[in-house]
Scaffold this motif. Structure first.
Motif, PDB file in Angstrom:
ATOM      1  N   ASP A  77       0.694  -1.264   0.156  1.00 24.69           N
ATOM      2  CA  ASP A  77       0.083   0.104   0.046  1.00 24.69           C
ATOM      3  C   ASP A  77       0.900   1.225  -0.126  1.00 24.69           C
ATOM      4  OD1 ASP A  77      -2.559  -1.330  -0.033  1.00 24.69           O
ATOM      5  OD2 ASP A  77      -2.853  -0.964   2.233  1.00 24.69           O
ATOM      6  N   GLN A  78       2.038   1.207   0.522  1.00 25.73           N
ATOM      7  CA  GLN A  78       2.848   2.504   0.832  1.00 25.73           C
ATOM      8  C   GLN A  78       3.128   3.184  -0.381  1.00 25.73           C
ATOM      9  OE1 GLN A  78       2.994   3.363   4.315  1.00 25.73           O
ATOM     10  NE2 GLN A  78       3.456   5.472   3.346  1.00 25.73           N
ATOM     11  N   TYR A  79       3.452   2.435  -1.440  1.00 25.49           N
ATOM     12  CA  TYR A  79       4.083   3.070  -2.647  1.00 25.49           C
ATOM     13  C   TYR A  79       2.745   4.022  -3.358  1.00 25.49           C
ATOM     14  CZ  TYR A  79       5.525   3.264  -7.699  1.00 25.49           C
ATOM     15  OH  TYR A  79       5.752   3.579  -8.881  1.00 25.49           O
ATOM     16  N   ARG A  80       1.742   3.228  -3.207  1.00 27.09           N
ATOM     17  CA  ARG A  80       0.261   3.592  -3.993  1.00 27.09           C
ATOM     18  C   ARG A  80      -0.169   4.972  -3.128  1.00 27.09           C
ATOM     19  NH1 ARG A  80      -4.200   1.370  -6.729  1.00 27.09           N
ATOM     20  NH2 ARG A  80      -5.340   3.295  -7.129  1.00 27.09           N
ATOM     21  N   SER A  81      -0.049   4.802  -1.593  1.00 26.28           N
ATOM     22  CA  SER A  81      -0.321   5.913  -0.967  1.00 26.28           C
ATOM     23  C   SER A  81       0.633   6.980  -1.160  1.00 26.28           C
ATOM     24  CB  SER A  81      -0.473   5.531   0.520  1.00 26.28           C
ATOM     25  OG  SER A  81      -0.727   6.578   1.461  1.00 26.28           O
ATOM     26  N   ASP A  82       1.430   6.884  -1.191  1.00 25.46           N
ATOM     27  CA  ASP A  82       2.736   7.977  -1.192  1.00 25.46           C
ATOM     28  C   ASP A  82       2.595   8.702  -2.597  1.00 25.46           C
ATOM     29  OD1 ASP A  82       3.761   7.203   0.840  1.00 25.46           O
ATOM     30  OD2 ASP A  82       5.771   6.286   0.086  1.00 25.46           O
ATOM     31  N   THR A  85      -0.635  10.901  -2.375  1.00 23.87           N
ATOM     32  CA  THR A  85      -0.504  12.284  -1.643  1.00 23.87           C
ATOM     33  C   THR A  85       0.286  13.279  -2.341  1.00 23.87           C
ATOM     34  OG1 THR A  85      -0.137  10.876   0.333  1.00 23.87           O
ATOM     35  CG2 THR A  85       0.922  13.132   0.188  1.00 23.87           C
ATOM     36  N   VAL A  86       1.248  12.647  -3.384  1.00 28.48           N
ATOM     37  CA  VAL A  86       1.923  13.831  -4.193  1.00 28.48           C
ATOM     38  C   VAL A  86       0.892  14.003  -5.583  1.00 28.48           C
ATOM     39  CG1 VAL A  86       3.815  13.992  -5.900  1.00 28.48           C
ATOM     40  CG2 VAL A  86       4.093  12.438  -3.953  1.00 28.48           C
ATOM     41  N   GLU A 149      -2.286   6.388  -9.697  1.00 30.18           N
ATOM     42  CA  GLU A 149      -2.553   7.900  -9.224  1.00 30.18           C
ATOM     43  C   GLU A 149      -2.252   8.980 -10.316  1.00 30.18           C
ATOM     44  OE1 GLU A 149      -4.251   8.263  -6.438  1.00 30.18           O
ATOM     45  OE2 GLU A 149      -4.420   6.371  -5.701  1.00 30.18           O
ATOM     46  N   PRO A 248       7.447   8.974  -5.886  1.00 34.12           N
ATOM     47  CA  PRO A 248       8.416   7.997  -5.154  1.00 34.12           C
ATOM     48  C   PRO A 248       9.038   7.028  -6.247  1.00 34.12           C
ATOM     49  CG  PRO A 248       6.430   7.269  -4.517  1.00 34.12           C
ATOM     50  CD  PRO A 248       6.366   8.669  -5.219  1.00 34.12           C
TER      51      PRO A 248
END
Lengths: 254, 254
Positions: A77-82, A85-86, A149, A248
């Motif tokens: 999830d973190q990559y997608r969430s990061d 956010t951008v 995203e 990222p």
């Protein structure tokens, strides 16, 4: 050292009653572990943060002990969430603009619009040295996925009336496959897609190439209101844009 | 959507046998969750990464739901490890230089050399709006701790023969207490410590102040080989230094 420790305990003791918070541990904590080794998860996260904040530059490969960390990051999830956010921030910014006909948002292609994760998943997640030939073959398949995203941002910017210009380091002979790959995954239109002409820009001068192409755009009358890429070389240099956005990418440094 | 899913499954099926890796899940994973909400830990980490990579700018306070995340980060290993990665990289870079008499490394003070964490721990970890009066009182105590990784870097740079110049937004009337605070915690010497003269630089123009003071240093013949700070405003602008280093700070934006 004894004096330091003494000062520390006196300080801790004196300030203890007047803090009114649960966070008293800090001064003591920060004083310990001058030569501490951190768990691999912690140090790999630091490595990745160092990359994203442009502290670590010109690295050739992901440190081998961080392979699993990088894989887990990208697949979780973190990559997608990061990324979200951008892209959301880029949209919030774009919404504040008074858009004119000449306003453009510059997008990079590789690992900004199109994901090469499938390639890197099969080539050691950045730990193996970059193989330009194998990578070019992968690109020539035209099978990269859209980064979801980025695609959302792209559609929202178009809806606001902002034009999109892609600038990619991919060489001219890969332009056709790049066009069809982008369109196959949902990036349907743009004002320009500028690929690298190897007869003008040879070798590894991503920053110079992109700066130069952005300067040409400005000379043609475009106003670069924003610029998004996964590499710092996408978003530094001349005419970088009123605001820049760093997606990222812990896989490679360009 | 059905077509997309179909294409996806066909792709997954066709590519399955030829991958030779354990990471087949990726294409499927990235296709799900277009409107996903991430757990608070995940989205706060994205917020923090967005801050460090200069994607999120001019924010006033830490988002309230991220207070605990920010506190845990700063009080745990990750902050220290992240700082270590930055400072170590700065040292590795400095070691490659041919040092001359005029080479300087610029250091910021607040949350670069000296930690204000004790203050922020007692003021909501960045969630409360910044209180300039209360903060000034805290600074006037001169009781801030050294950030240990920065102190290590500072000592190593001095040992290499690189001079240190501190440039701080702290106003001139806090210069004396800043000097004694720095010296009390181990920063014993420097070539210059430049505090902000409010009669020249008023208000919140950190970037302009620092750029201007760095330009003066360059005019005096100094060569700024490096520049380290916890705010992007420390390390952008004129004469920023040959390389810049961004220390983590999720507490405030300046």
């Amino acid at each position: 050292m004894n004096t330091k420790l003494c000062v520390l305990f006196v300080f801790a003791f004196v300030t203890w009653p007047c803090q009114g918070s649960d966070y008293q541990v800090f001064p003591l904590r920060m004083k310990t572990g001058y030569n501490e080794q951190y768990p691999i998860e912690v140090s790999c996260e630091s490595w990745r943060l160092g990359v994203e904040a442009n502290n670590l530059v010109k690295w050739k490969t992901v440190p081998a002990p961080c392979q699993e960390h990088v894989a887990d990051y990208l697949l979780g999830d973190q990559y997608r969430s990061d990324s979200k956010t951008v892209c959301r921030e880029a949209y919030f910014y774009a919404k504040t603009l008074n858009i004119t006909q000449k306003d453009i948002f510059v997008f990079d292609v590789d690992d900004t619009a199109l994901s090469n994760l499938q390639y890197f998943a099969n080539h050691g997640f950045g730990v193996e040295e970059h193989n330009a030939t194998a990578f070019k073959i992968w690109v020539s398949y035209g099978e990269a996925f859209a980064l979801p995203e980025t695609l959302k941002l792209y559609n929202k910017l178009l809806a606001l009336g902002i034009k999109v210009v892609f600038i990619t380091e991919r060489p001219l002979d890969l332009k056709d496959v790049t066009v069809s790959n982008l369109q196959n995954v949902g990036f349907y239109k743009w004002d320009k897609l500028i690929a690298r002409d190897p007869s003008i820009y040879s070798g590894k001068l991503s920053n110079a190439f992109k700066s130069s192409e952005r300067t040409k755009l400005a000379e043609e009358g475009y106003r670069i209101v924003g610029n998004i890429g996964d590499q710092w070389s996408d978003i530094v240099g001349d005419k970088r844009g009123f605001r820049t956005f760093k997606l990222p990418n812990p896989l490679y440094y360009d």
